[in-house]
Design an enzyme around this catalytic site. Structure first.
Site, PDB file in Angstrom:
ATOM      1  N   SER A  86      -7.687   0.991   3.485  1.00 52.72           N
ATOM      2  CA  SER A  86      -8.168   0.544   2.174  1.00 52.72           C
ATOM      3  C   SER A  86      -9.382  -0.361   2.341  1.00 52.72           C
ATOM      4  O   SER A  86      -9.576  -0.978   3.392  1.00 52.72           O
ATOM      5  CB  SER A  86      -7.047  -0.245   1.492  1.00 52.72           C
ATOM      6  OG  SER A  86      -7.528  -0.875   0.338  1.00 52.72           O
ATOM      7  N   GLY A 135     -13.760   0.729  -4.866  1.00 52.88           N
ATOM      8  CA  GLY A 135     -13.763   1.620  -3.704  1.00 52.88           C
ATOM      9  C   GLY A 135     -14.468   0.968  -2.535  1.00 52.88           C
ATOM     10  O   GLY A 135     -14.242  -0.209  -2.223  1.00 52.88           O
ATOM     11  N   THR A 174      -2.181  -6.007  16.728  1.00 54.21           N
ATOM     12  CA  THR A 174      -2.585  -5.030  15.771  1.00 54.21           C
ATOM     13  C   THR A 174      -4.054  -4.972  15.459  1.00 54.21           C
ATOM     14  O   THR A 174      -4.691  -4.792  16.558  1.00 54.21           O
ATOM     15  CB  THR A 174      -1.876  -5.377  14.449  1.00 54.21           C
ATOM     16  OG1 THR A 174      -1.787  -6.665  14.206  1.00 54.21           O
ATOM     17  CG2 THR A 174      -1.214  -4.202  14.013  1.00 54.21           C
ATOM     18  N   THR A 233      -4.151  -0.586  -7.239  1.00 54.19           N
ATOM     19  CA  THR A 233      -4.941   0.600  -7.581  1.00 54.19           C
ATOM     20  C   THR A 233      -4.124   1.875  -7.636  1.00 54.19           C
ATOM     21  O   THR A 233      -3.030   1.961  -7.062  1.00 54.19           O
ATOM     22  CB  THR A 233      -6.079   0.796  -6.537  1.00 54.19           C
ATOM     23  OG1 THR A 233      -6.952   1.833  -6.961  1.00 54.19           O
ATOM     24  CG2 THR A 233      -5.541   1.163  -5.175  1.00 54.19           C
ATOM     25  N   ARG A 291       0.842  -1.195   0.000  1.00 54.89           N
ATOM     26  CA  ARG A 291       0.000   0.000   0.000  1.00 54.89           C
ATOM     27  C   ARG A 291       0.884   1.253   0.000  1.00 54.89           C
ATOM     28  O   ARG A 291       1.962   1.263   0.615  1.00 54.89           O
ATOM     29  CB  ARG A 291      -0.827  -0.040   1.289  1.00 54.89           C
ATOM     30  CG  ARG A 291      -1.769   1.135   1.499  1.00 54.89           C
ATOM     31  CD  ARG A 291      -2.923   1.081   0.580  1.00 54.89           C
ATOM     32  NE  ARG A 291      -4.055   1.868   1.048  1.00 54.89           N
ATOM     33  CZ  ARG A 291      -5.075   2.211   0.253  1.00 54.89           C
ATOM     34  NH1 ARG A 291      -5.088   1.850  -1.009  1.00 54.89           N
ATOM     35  NH2 ARG A 291      -6.078   2.905   0.726  1.00 54.89           N
TER      36      ARG A 291
HETATM   37  O1  DON Z   1      -7.995   1.214  -1.284  1.00 56.88           O
HETATM   38  C1  DON Z   1      -9.153   1.530  -1.510  1.00 56.88           C
HETATM   39  O2  DON Z   1     -10.084   1.155  -0.824  1.00 56.88           O
HETATM   40  C2  DON Z   1      -9.465   2.399  -2.719  1.00 56.88           C
HETATM   41  N1  DON Z   1      -8.335   3.234  -3.007  1.00 56.88           N
HETATM   42  C3  DON Z   1      -9.826   1.535  -3.886  1.00 56.88           C
HETATM   43  C4  DON Z   1     -10.171   2.351  -5.103  1.00 56.88           C
HETATM   44  C5  DON Z   1     -10.934   1.624  -6.127  1.00 56.88           C
HETATM   45  O3  DON Z   1     -11.290   0.487  -5.975  1.00 56.88           O
HETATM   46  C6  DON Z   1     -11.252   2.392  -7.346  1.00 56.88           C
HETATM   47  N2  DON Z   1     -12.183   1.688  -8.174  1.00 56.88           N
HETATM   48  N3  DON Z   1     -13.196   2.134  -8.607  1.00 56.88           N
END
Ligand code: DON
Length: 567
Positions: free
Chosen positions: A447, A469, A376, A394, A103
């Site tokens: 995330s 997301g 954690t 991503t 990440r």
């Molecule tokens: O890590 C996350 O939860 C977001 N940055 C993921 C973003 C994502 O899935 C974009 N797709 N539409």
């Protein structure tokens, strides 16, 4: 930021997230691609084919990971990346499991209030476009770490087909033509000039990215060090300085991916492993499935009124916990055991009733008094040795911060928006956060990514995950349940209509035109609220299922250009 740019940004985020939404589900075959030994499912055919070619050359899932991920960066720059980050969950043929967190991190110069104005209000767009939105990228460190530890081939062999793809080019899809055109002016404003992906690019044309081919050659020659301390780092930091980013040489030098224990839990006869924090996917999936387990959803029926109620109420309660308790485990103490305890989760569902929706105002995070100290575009691959991986990676928003490093050939993420800029203030995905996910130097932002591996009777059963997301977790949840509760195959499970609830805003997002007005009417009567906003994607799930006879079935989400290939 000028308000028109912000409005435009919002529209394009929804638009580009929607991209291939609402396919004609009835036209999609029920069964996916079947293969005897090995399979790659990813967001683009070219990337899946390159991953498979590496497997055919004797590489394993970790070699194919490096090749597929870089191929996505070439032909699917919407999310495939060198300038972003991700998570890998794996299961080796001997049954051992693990995960790698690559990440992005906040730059060392980041501050808690960096996206607020003098009145303490969030400045629109500051965490989503341009240099200040960029987190320290982790992708190159991640794929090199994984490939070096477990891969079989040398990096030059693995990256050669990707370099060829970047050199010779890929065919622009209709979706991409629309995206490039919609983002045309934003690309120009953010970069101060036109870039490779401005609207002149048309569907069917070949798009070459020779600069990226050169960057990949530098990686072959210098390994990930080239990116974090060498010649690529020099170019990148100079680029950051010209474009308002606060990322320095020291940030890049300090970046390290982290091997973490996945979250593993039992659901009936299945053992499920998914990503631990700083991804919320594993904990939330475990919570939701534990809350759902006592209910006979198989008897209620797939996407029936009662099944939807149980899932929505479990989702609502889990997201309330997510938003309060979860953050980077290297910075905050997360009461994981408590959050996952059966007793706690049973208590969370005590006020659930089939008679009425529980309004989100009646739900807060669960009451956990004692903290445990010191605790954690997704792709799935199964190789012919029996190893399986689930990787979600991503740039965050479509094309990340829109900032394109033209001397290196790739986009930079806008992952900083995944932090909670201000407690209670929604981010790009409408998620609200709390102190646990506040910004701090070198901290990882929370995330929703949920790369997941399912075992049945101790054997590999399924590997899957999705972008989307905040909707990632609920899309993975429903796809897993479609297979293990509702007896669907992989493709059918991926095709099935989905819905989503994330506690706040208190609304269900239903996939458009897939649920009957009668069912929606019944839900409404019980007090459920529906979103009337444009619905962003409810994931693009890519998974692989091991069939009873040992063959593999791919599920490639037709909501995108996703493709399964195998041999
Ligand atoms: O890590 C996350 O939860 C977001 N940055 C993921 C973003 C994502 O899935 C974009 N797709 N539409």
């Amino acid at each position: 930021m000028k308000s028109w740019i912000f409005s435009f940004l919002i529209i394009t985020i929804f638009w580009s997230c929607k991209d291939n939404q609402s396919p004609q589900i009835s036209n999609i075959p029920h069964q996916g691609v079947i293969a005897e030994k090995a399979m790659v499912v990813s967001a683009r055919e070219e990337a899946s084919e390159i991953g498979l070619a590496i497997l055919k050359q004797g590489g394993n899932a970790f070699d194919a990971m490096m090749a597929t991920e870089m191929a996505l960066a070439v032909c699917y720059p919407f999310a495939g990346n060198l300038g972003g980050g991700g998570f890998l969950v794996y299961r080796l043929v001997d049954g051992s499991k693990g995960s790698l967190d690559y990440r992005e991190k906040a730059p060392l110069a980041a501050t808690k209030d960096m996206y607020l104005d003098q009145q303490g209000n969030v400045i629109p767009g500051k965490s989503t476009i341009g240099g200040l939105a960029v987190g320290v990228p982790g992708t190159i460190a991640g794929i090199f770490e994984a490939q070096e530890k477990y891969g079989l081939l040398d990096v030059a062999t693995v990256l050669e087909p990707v370099i060829q793809l970047a050199e010779k080019g890929f065919q622009i899809s209709e979706t991409q033509e629309r995206e490039f055109s919609a983002l045309d002016s934003l690309f120009t404003v953010v970069n101060g000039k036109t870039i490779l992906f401005n609207k002149s690019a048309k569907a069917g044309e070949i798009l070459q990215n020779k600069v990226l081919a050169n960057t990949l050659r530098l990686l072959v020659a210098g390994g990930s060090n080239a990116f974090y301390e060498g010649v690529i780092a020099d170019s990148l930091v100079a680029f950051f300085q010209r474009n308002g980013s606060i990322i320095t040489h020291e940030d890049l030098k300090q970046y390290q991916p982290v091997w973490r224990e996945p979250i593993t839990f039992q659901y009936k006869e299945y053992s499920i492993s998914s990503m631990a924090p700083p991804a919320s996917g594993g904990i939330c999936l475990a919570q939701m499935m534990s809350m759902i387990k006592p209910f006979k959803i198989k008897d209620y029926g797939h996407n029936s009124l009662k099944t939807i109620q149980v899932l929505v109420e479990a989702e609502r309660r889990s997201y309330a916990d997510r938003n309060y308790y979860l953050g980077d485990p290297d910075f905050v103490d997360i009461p994981t055991q408590h959050l996952l305890s059966d007793l706690y989760l049973m208590q969370r569902m005590e006020n659930f009733s089939f008679e009425r929706a529980t309004p989100s105002t009646e739900i807060q995070q669960g009451n956990i008094a004692i903290y445990e100290i010191d605790e954690t575009t997704h792709y799935s691959i199964v190789d012919s040795f029996g190893n399986a991986i689930a990787v979600t990676t991503t740039l965050n928003g479509a094309y990340g911060s829109k900032l394109f490093a033209d001397e290196l050939g790739f986009f930079l993420n806008n992952e900083m928006d995944d932090f909670s800029s201000k407690p209670g203030e929604p981010n790009m995905f409408g998620l609200v956060g709390a102190e646990a996910n506040s910004i701090a130097p070198a901290k990882r932002m929370l995330s929703s990514m949920t790369p997941t591996i399912v075992e049945k009777d101790g054997e590999l059963f399924m590997t899957l995950g999705t972008p989307g997301g905040s909707t990632i977790i609920t899309s993975v949840l429903q796809t897993v349940l479609n297979v293990i509760e509702f007896d669907m195959g992989m493709q059918q499970a991926v095709n099935a209509p989905r819905f989503h609830h994330q506690w706040l805003p208190d609304e269900i997002r239903m996939e458009p035109q897939t649920f009957s007005p009668e069912l929606l009417g019944k839900l409404e009567k019980l007090g459920y609220i529906f979103s009337d906003k444009p619905t962003p994607i409810l994931g693009k799930v890519d998974g692989i299922l091991v069939l009873d006879d040992g063959r593999l079935e791919g599920g490639a989400d037709r909501r995108g250009d996703d493709t399964a290939v195998g041999f």
